[in-house]
Design an enzyme around this catalytic site. Structure first.
Site, PDB file in Angstrom:
ATOM      1  N   LYS A   1     -83.458 -25.334  70.648  1.00 59.52           N
ATOM      2  CA  LYS A   1     -82.478 -24.565  71.438  1.00 59.52           C
ATOM      3  C   LYS A   1     -82.928 -23.116  71.498  1.00 59.52           C
ATOM      4  CE  LYS A   1     -77.792 -25.147  71.591  1.00 59.52           C
ATOM      5  NZ  LYS A   1     -77.500 -25.706  72.896  1.00 59.52           N
TER       6      LYS A   1
HETATM    7  N1  PMP Z   1     -78.361 -30.666  76.618  1.00 66.85           N
HETATM    8  C1  PMP Z   1     -78.450 -29.329  76.624  1.00 66.85           C
HETATM    9  C2  PMP Z   1     -79.373 -28.672  77.581  1.00 66.85           C
HETATM   10  C3  PMP Z   1     -77.654 -28.579  75.747  1.00 66.85           C
HETATM   11  O1  PMP Z   1     -77.712 -27.255  75.768  1.00 66.85           O
HETATM   12  C4  PMP Z   1     -76.783 -29.239  74.871  1.00 66.85           C
HETATM   13  C5  PMP Z   1     -75.920 -28.442  73.934  1.00 66.85           C
HETATM   14  N2  PMP Z   1     -76.584 -28.216  72.728  1.00 66.85           N
HETATM   15  C6  PMP Z   1     -76.744 -30.634  74.890  1.00 66.85           C
HETATM   16  C7  PMP Z   1     -77.545 -31.319  75.777  1.00 66.85           C
HETATM   17  C8  PMP Z   1     -75.837 -31.391  73.967  1.00 66.85           C
HETATM   18  O2  PMP Z   1     -76.244 -31.239  72.635  1.00 66.85           O
HETATM   19  P1  PMP Z   1     -75.175 -31.341  71.445  1.00 66.85           P
HETATM   20  O3  PMP Z   1     -74.437 -32.618  71.649  1.00 66.85           O
HETATM   21  O4  PMP Z   1     -76.011 -31.345  70.229  1.00 66.85           O
HETATM   22  O5  PMP Z   1     -74.293 -30.159  71.558  1.00 66.85           O
END
Ligand code: PMP
Length: 268
Positions: free
Chosen positions: A153
């Site tokens: 991220k």
């Molecule tokens: N895809 C993207 C591009 C994201 O930014 C997120 C958020 N982190 C997710 C998917 C979903 O991830 P998570 O379920 O871990 O929040």
């Protein structure tokens, strides 16, 4: 909206007032988008405040720092403990938590050998709301996995999310769906996608997407209750024949789609 005079953040080992936080104007994060972050939720439960999958989120933050060569010395367990204290200091039970590692003052293109850790928290409703979404296929693709670490991220990666969201909103939609470089369905700007067809769920495999923690929770829950779920690539054409579709993510939680471009999901 995110903080007031009383709000406390965790900054480089100390709990300080949010209004007093100082980041360098020469920070590589500010100039080049070189930083890593997380999005976590805490819920008020009958067992008190519980942070959902804190260790998994902080391990993903650690992974991001490692692949980006950013100095980071905390363990996931230490950070979970700090986050519980931060929530308590802010008097928050149901909250969104935003840890962020920024890189130090360095205008070169080599990762700075200094970093800062901030953790903020605030009350935040479901990011995409409670209503079924009207979604537009974006003209932007998700980044090529050979151009960056798609499972990290990294702050700079979110320019792609901002571009696609701006485009969708400008055209009157609620959200954007992005394809990968091969034309397969990838994910939305900040959440993963599942489609339902003939009683079975499908979601794109890892490789071109964020490995969402909510996504893997849904897969685990489906297995537990006997709902068939398969990780496989699918195209826009296949998605536009699906019975239903939903997005999953920490900020969005689980939210259904009403339509994709002109296609209406019949079971929505
Ligand atoms: N895809 C993207 C591009 C994201 O930014 C997120 C958020 N982190 C997710 C998917 C979903 O991830 P998570 O379920 O871990 O929040």
């Amino acid at each position: 909206m995110y903080y007031n005079e009383e709000s406390v953040i965790f900054y480089n080992g100390k709990f300080i007032k949010a209004a007093k936080s100082v980041e360098s104007p020469y920070s590589q994060s500010l100039h080049y988008g070189n930083g890593v972050f997380e999005g976590i939720r805490a819920y008020n439960t009958s067992n008190g405040t519980q942070i959902f999958k804190a260790i998994e989120h902080y391990n993903r933050l650690k992974y991001g720092a490692e692949v980006m060569n950013i100095e980071f010395n905390y363990t996931a367990e230490e950070l979970a403990k700090i986050t519980y204290e931060l929530l308590e200091r802010n008097g928050l039970k149901d909250a969104y938590v935003r840890p962020l590692i920024t890189t130090g003052a360095d205008m070169s293109l080599l990762t700075s050998n200094k970093s800062n850790l901030l953790i903020q928290c605030w009350e935040w409703g479901k990011y995409m709301g409670d209503e079924l979404l009207r979604v537009k296929t974006s003209s932007f693709q998700r980044p090529n996995p050979k151009s960056c670490f798609v499972e990290a991220k990294v702050t700079g990666h979110y320019v792609n999310s901002i571009l696609s969201t701006n485009e969708a909103k400008k055209e009157g939609y609620d959200e954007a769906l992005l394809l990968d470089m091969n034309g397969n369905v990838a994910e939305c700007s900040g959440a993963n996608i599942f489609m339902e067809k003939d009683g079975k769920l499908y979601t794109p495999p890892r490789g071109h997407i964020m490995a969402g923690i909510t996504r893997s929770t849904i897969i685990d829950l489906c297995k537990e209750v006997g709902i068939s779920v398969e990780e496989k690539h699918f195209t826009l054409e296949e998605l536009k024949k699906a019975d239903a579709c939903f997005f999953t993510g920490t900020a969005a939680e689980v939210v259904g789609l009403q339509s994709l471009d002109t296609y209406q999901f019949p079971l929505s």
